[in-house]
Design a protein around this motif. Structure first.
Motif, PDB file in Angstrom:
ATOM      1  N   SER A 177     -10.539   1.517 -10.081  1.00  0.00           N
ATOM      2  CA  SER A 177      -9.254   1.525  -9.385  1.00  0.00           C
ATOM      3  C   SER A 177      -9.243   0.412  -8.340  1.00  0.00           C
ATOM      4  CB  SER A 177      -9.039   2.878  -8.705  1.00  0.00           C
ATOM      5  OG  SER A 177      -9.938   3.033  -7.628  1.00  0.00           O
ATOM      6  N   PRO A 178      -8.060  -0.017  -7.928  1.00  0.00           N
ATOM      7  CA  PRO A 178      -7.998  -1.026  -6.858  1.00  0.00           C
ATOM      8  C   PRO A 178      -8.706  -0.570  -5.582  1.00  0.00           C
ATOM      9  CG  PRO A 178      -5.879  -0.845  -7.928  1.00  0.00           C
ATOM     10  CD  PRO A 178      -6.740   0.259  -8.479  1.00  0.00           C
ATOM     11  N   ARG A 179      -8.650   0.689  -5.271  1.00  0.00           N
ATOM     12  CA  ARG A 179      -9.313   1.226  -4.082  1.00  0.00           C
ATOM     13  C   ARG A 179     -10.838   1.113  -4.224  1.00  0.00           C
ATOM     14  NH1 ARG A 179      -7.680   6.932  -1.783  1.00  0.00           N
ATOM     15  NH2 ARG A 179      -6.568   5.736  -0.236  1.00  0.00           N
ATOM     16  N   ALA A 180     -11.368   1.419  -5.390  1.00  0.00           N
ATOM     17  CA  ALA A 180     -12.807   1.321  -5.622  1.00  0.00           C
ATOM     18  C   ALA A 180     -13.257  -0.138  -5.557  1.00  0.00           C
ATOM     19  CB  ALA A 180     -13.175   1.931  -6.971  1.00  0.00           C
ATOM     20  N   LYS A 181     -12.470  -1.034  -6.134  1.00  0.00           N
ATOM     21  CA  LYS A 181     -12.799  -2.464  -6.075  1.00  0.00           C
ATOM     22  C   LYS A 181     -12.816  -2.953  -4.635  1.00  0.00           C
ATOM     23  CE  LYS A 181     -10.900  -3.679 -10.591  1.00  0.00           C
ATOM     24  NZ  LYS A 181      -9.863  -4.434 -11.299  1.00  0.00           N
ATOM     25  N   ALA A 182     -11.833  -2.546  -3.854  1.00  0.00           N
ATOM     26  CA  ALA A 182     -11.764  -2.956  -2.448  1.00  0.00           C
ATOM     27  C   ALA A 182     -12.953  -2.418  -1.665  1.00  0.00           C
ATOM     28  CB  ALA A 182     -10.456  -2.480  -1.823  1.00  0.00           C
ATOM     29  N   ALA A 183     -13.372  -1.191  -1.948  1.00  0.00           N
ATOM     30  CA  ALA A 183     -14.518  -0.604  -1.258  1.00  0.00           C
ATOM     31  C   ALA A 183     -15.802  -1.369  -1.584  1.00  0.00           C
ATOM     32  CB  ALA A 183     -14.671   0.866  -1.642  1.00  0.00           C
ATOM     33  N   ILE A 184     -15.964  -1.760  -2.828  1.00  0.00           N
ATOM     34  CA  ILE A 184     -17.157  -2.511  -3.229  1.00  0.00           C
ATOM     35  C   ILE A 184     -17.174  -3.879  -2.552  1.00  0.00           C
ATOM     36  CG2 ILE A 184     -18.283  -3.656  -5.189  1.00  0.00           C
ATOM     37  CD1 ILE A 184     -17.308  -1.217  -6.884  1.00  0.00           C
ATOM     38  N   VAL A 185     -16.044  -4.556  -2.554  1.00  0.00           N
ATOM     39  CA  VAL A 185     -15.963  -5.883  -1.936  1.00  0.00           C
ATOM     40  C   VAL A 185     -16.189  -5.785  -0.425  1.00  0.00           C
ATOM     41  CG1 VAL A 185     -14.412  -7.812  -1.443  1.00  0.00           C
ATOM     42  CG2 VAL A 185     -14.542  -6.879  -3.757  1.00  0.00           C
ATOM     43  N   ALA A 186     -15.606  -4.784   0.216  1.00  0.00           N
ATOM     44  CA  ALA A 186     -15.785  -4.613   1.662  1.00  0.00           C
ATOM     45  C   ALA A 186     -17.237  -4.309   2.012  1.00  0.00           C
ATOM     46  CB  ALA A 186     -14.874  -3.497   2.176  1.00  0.00           C
ATOM     47  N   THR A 187     -17.882  -3.457   1.233  1.00  0.00           N
ATOM     48  CA  THR A 187     -19.287  -3.131   1.471  1.00  0.00           C
ATOM     49  C   THR A 187     -20.160  -4.368   1.313  1.00  0.00           C
ATOM     50  OG1 THR A 187     -18.946  -0.862   0.711  1.00  0.00           O
ATOM     51  CG2 THR A 187     -21.216  -1.664   0.734  1.00  0.00           C
ATOM     52  N   ALA A 188     -19.891  -5.162   0.291  1.00  0.00           N
ATOM     53  CA  ALA A 188     -20.658  -6.393   0.069  1.00  0.00           C
ATOM     54  C   ALA A 188     -20.454  -7.378   1.221  1.00  0.00           C
ATOM     55  CB  ALA A 188     -20.263  -7.024  -1.258  1.00  0.00           C
ATOM     56  N   ALA A 189     -19.229  -7.473   1.733  1.00  0.00           N
ATOM     57  CA  ALA A 189     -18.956  -8.387   2.845  1.00  0.00           C
ATOM     58  C   ALA A 189     -19.672  -7.943   4.119  1.00  0.00           C
ATOM     59  CB  ALA A 189     -17.448  -8.477   3.079  1.00  0.00           C
ATOM     60  N   VAL A 190     -19.656  -6.653   4.396  1.00  0.00           N
ATOM     61  CA  VAL A 190     -20.354  -6.129   5.571  1.00  0.00           C
ATOM     62  C   VAL A 190     -21.854  -6.374   5.433  1.00  0.00           C
ATOM     63  CG1 VAL A 190     -20.986  -3.997   6.794  1.00  0.00           C
ATOM     64  CG2 VAL A 190     -18.599  -4.440   6.196  1.00  0.00           C
ATOM     65  N   ASP A 191     -22.392  -6.103   4.248  1.00  0.00           N
ATOM     66  CA  ASP A 191     -23.819  -6.328   4.012  1.00  0.00           C
ATOM     67  C   ASP A 191     -24.181  -7.798   4.211  1.00  0.00           C
ATOM     68  OD1 ASP A 191     -26.515  -5.581   3.056  1.00  0.00           O
ATOM     69  OD2 ASP A 191     -25.991  -6.842   1.351  1.00  0.00           O
ATOM     70  N   GLY A 195     -26.201  -2.875   3.657  1.00  0.00           N
ATOM     71  CA  GLY A 195     -26.148  -2.998   5.108  1.00  0.00           C
ATOM     72  C   GLY A 195     -27.130  -2.137   5.866  1.00  0.00           C
ATOM     73  N   VAL A 196     -27.853  -1.252   5.176  1.00  0.00           N
ATOM     74  CA  VAL A 196     -28.757  -0.329   5.859  1.00  0.00           C
ATOM     75  C   VAL A 196     -29.967  -1.061   6.438  1.00  0.00           C
ATOM     76  CG1 VAL A 196     -30.255   1.689   5.568  1.00  0.00           C
ATOM     77  CG2 VAL A 196     -27.999   1.628   4.488  1.00  0.00           C
ATOM     78  N   LEU A 197     -30.623  -1.913   5.664  1.00  0.00           N
ATOM     79  CA  LEU A 197     -31.808  -2.618   6.158  1.00  0.00           C
ATOM     80  C   LEU A 197     -31.475  -3.583   7.297  1.00  0.00           C
ATOM     81  CD1 LEU A 197     -34.849  -2.872   5.890  1.00  0.00           C
ATOM     82  CD2 LEU A 197     -34.478  -4.644   4.180  1.00  0.00           C
ATOM     83  N   PRO A 198     -30.408  -4.402   7.173  1.00  0.00           N
ATOM     84  CA  PRO A 198     -30.072  -5.248   8.324  1.00  0.00           C
ATOM     85  C   PRO A 198     -29.748  -4.433   9.579  1.00  0.00           C
ATOM     86  CG  PRO A 198     -28.926  -6.030   6.383  1.00  0.00           C
ATOM     87  CD  PRO A 198     -29.572  -4.725   6.019  1.00  0.00           C
ATOM     88  N   ALA A 199     -29.053  -3.324   9.420  1.00  0.00           N
ATOM     89  CA  ALA A 199     -28.742  -2.470  10.573  1.00  0.00           C
ATOM     90  C   ALA A 199     -30.018  -1.886  11.166  1.00  0.00           C
ATOM     91  CB  ALA A 199     -27.776  -1.363  10.167  1.00  0.00           C
TER      92      ALA A 199
END
Length: 79
Positions: free
Chosen positions: A12-26, A63-67
């Motif tokens: 879904s577009p929501r799932a795609k956005a969540a994956i992209v956002a998580t990758a950007a934060v990481d 993002g867990v290890l960098p945090a």
């Protein structure tokens, strides 16, 4: 019991956005942590500096290890 793989186009577009956002934060946290690590002396890092660098450079942790490094791996503030 096997799970069926879902392709990107089936998400879904929501799932795609969540994956992209998580990758950007990481990516942002990883860049910040690696830059901080590079500027610190060995004594200012809790644990082996080379091991932190290897983990931050190789392990994909959403993002867990960098945090963890930014919160726990720095022994003292930089001067």
């Amino acid at each position: 019991m096997s799970r069926k793989k879902i392709s990107w186009s089936q998400l879904s577009p929501r799932a795609k956005a969540a994956i992209v956002a998580t990758a950007a934060v990481d990516a942002g946290l990883r860049a910040w942590a690696l830059a901080d690590l590079a500027g610190r002396d060995d004594a200012a890092v809790r644990g082996p500096k080379k091991l932190w660098g290897l983990g931050l450079g190789v392990v994909n942790s959403a993002g867990v290890l960098p945090a963890a490094y930014l919160l726990l791996g720095r022994a003292t503030r930089m001067a």
